[in-house]
Design a protein around this motif. Sequence first.
Motif, PDB file in Angstrom:
ATOM      1  N   ILE A   1      -1.862  -4.465  -9.290  1.00  0.00           N
ATOM      2  CA  ILE A   1      -2.978  -4.429  -8.197  1.00  0.00           C
ATOM      3  C   ILE A   1      -1.886  -4.975  -7.070  1.00  0.00           C
ATOM      4  N   SER A   2      -2.148  -4.493  -5.954  1.00  0.00           N
ATOM      5  CA  SER A   2      -1.522  -5.003  -4.608  1.00  0.00           C
ATOM      6  C   SER A   2      -2.868  -6.433  -3.834  1.00  0.00           C
ATOM      7  N   THR A   3      -1.739  -7.291  -3.762  1.00  0.00           N
ATOM      8  CA  THR A   3      -2.992  -8.783  -3.359  1.00  0.00           C
ATOM      9  C   THR A   3      -2.365  -9.746  -1.882  1.00  0.00           C
TER      10      THR A   3
ATOM     11  N   THR B   1       0.592  -1.118  -0.037  1.00  0.00           N
ATOM     12  CA  THR B   1      -0.086  -0.173  -0.066  1.00  0.00           C
ATOM     13  C   THR B   1       0.748   1.390  -0.112  1.00  0.00           C
ATOM     14  N   THR B   2       2.600   1.346   0.492  1.00  0.00           N
ATOM     15  CA  THR B   2       3.202   2.493   0.713  1.00  0.00           C
ATOM     16  C   THR B   2       2.925   3.012  -0.353  1.00  0.00           C
ATOM     17  N   LEU B   3       3.735   0.981  -1.288  1.00  0.00           N
ATOM     18  CA  LEU B   3       4.080   1.799  -2.747  1.00  0.00           C
ATOM     19  C   LEU B   3       3.008   2.262  -3.633  1.00  0.00           C
TER      20      LEU B   3
ATOM     21  N   ILE C   1      -3.815   3.297 -16.575  1.00  0.00           N
ATOM     22  CA  ILE C   1      -3.307   2.956 -15.927  1.00  0.00           C
ATOM     23  C   ILE C   1      -3.913   2.887 -14.587  1.00  0.00           C
ATOM     24  N   LEU C   2      -4.365   1.510 -13.939  1.00  0.00           N
ATOM     25  CA  LEU C   2      -5.766   1.462 -13.136  1.00  0.00           C
ATOM     26  C   LEU C   2      -5.041   0.692 -11.786  1.00  0.00           C
ATOM     27  N   VAL C   3      -5.052   1.734 -10.350  1.00  0.00           N
ATOM     28  CA  VAL C   3      -4.311   0.666  -9.412  1.00  0.00           C
ATOM     29  C   VAL C   3      -5.945  -0.021  -8.849  1.00  0.00           C
ATOM     30  N   LEU C   4      -5.107  -0.625  -8.044  1.00  0.00           N
ATOM     31  CA  LEU C   4      -6.221  -0.994  -7.646  1.00  0.00           C
ATOM     32  C   LEU C   4      -5.627  -1.883  -5.760  1.00  0.00           C
ATOM     33  N   ASP C   5      -6.561  -2.042  -4.393  1.00  0.00           N
ATOM     34  CA  ASP C   5      -5.575  -2.094  -3.454  1.00  0.00           C
ATOM     35  C   ASP C   5      -6.651  -3.055  -3.160  1.00  0.00           C
ATOM     36  N   GLU C   6      -6.243  -4.195  -2.990  1.00  0.00           N
ATOM     37  CA  GLU C   6      -6.466  -5.796  -2.276  1.00  0.00           C
ATOM     38  C   GLU C   6      -8.433  -5.386  -3.555  1.00  0.00           C
TER      39      GLU C   6
END
Length: 275
Positions: free
Chosen positions: A206-208, A62-64, A172-177
């Motif tokens: 995505i972050s996951t 999430t920090t990144l 660009i699409l950024v999705l956190d979990e």
Amino acid sequence: MGSFVNPQALPRERGQCVTNGVVDFLSVHKRFGEKVALECVSATVEEGQIFGLIGANGAGKTTLIRILTGQIEPTRGSVLVNGRSPQQTETKRLIGYVPDSDLIFPKLTAKEFLLFVGQVHGLDLGTIRARTQMLLSLLEMTDRANCLMETYSRGMKKRIQLAAALIHNPTILVLDEPMLGFDPEMMVLIRSLLRTLAENTTTVIISTHDLATAQEICDSALILFAGKSLVAGGVEEIMADNNAKSLTDAYLRIVGAAHREGDIRDVVARLKTVR
């Protein structure tokens, strides 16, 4: 009315860094006081990829993402989007962002919220209305479009956040979990949507910590552990390099957690005997 197609990437001006991808993480460090959140994180994300930021809670994902989306700046190093800083207004217009939190305006309806977001991005009213109708229909929210968002379940709120992230047609699409809060049917739809966006040159990040989902939909990944980048590359390549049948197995070997199987068996056996 504006067309719902991907805009061309911003041209790189003279003097900008020469970079390899749509997004470049270049030796990113981040400190919060004495706490090191990220340490020398590097990776490149290509156009049209689904790129996974993988790691346990507290790994730095999430920090990144917060650095990538211009919410905070790195202590050292840089993140570049088409060679530009995420802090620039022109860069922020390229990005759609879905946070992990239920960040909404509870006293607005979905239509009102999407109207507000569209206006923030400078879209004309006709474009906003057309895209709102299209996205609400796709995400199966048409029948709740005029209800206050405070009455929504978590999954409904996530759907509206996704619609808001897409309404300006980001590069660009950024999705956190991204899968948290969705039922199985909606998860299938979201996976298909992300893959279709990538096939149409949208870059998806995505972050996951859901490794099964990451293996299914990601082309490439960066594995983070305690703020450090351990491995970056194609998902199939990461699995092959670690002689693993799944991304989960590869991850456990990379972070050195595979030995915990013995610990688990020992604790379970001892639970029956320890008084």
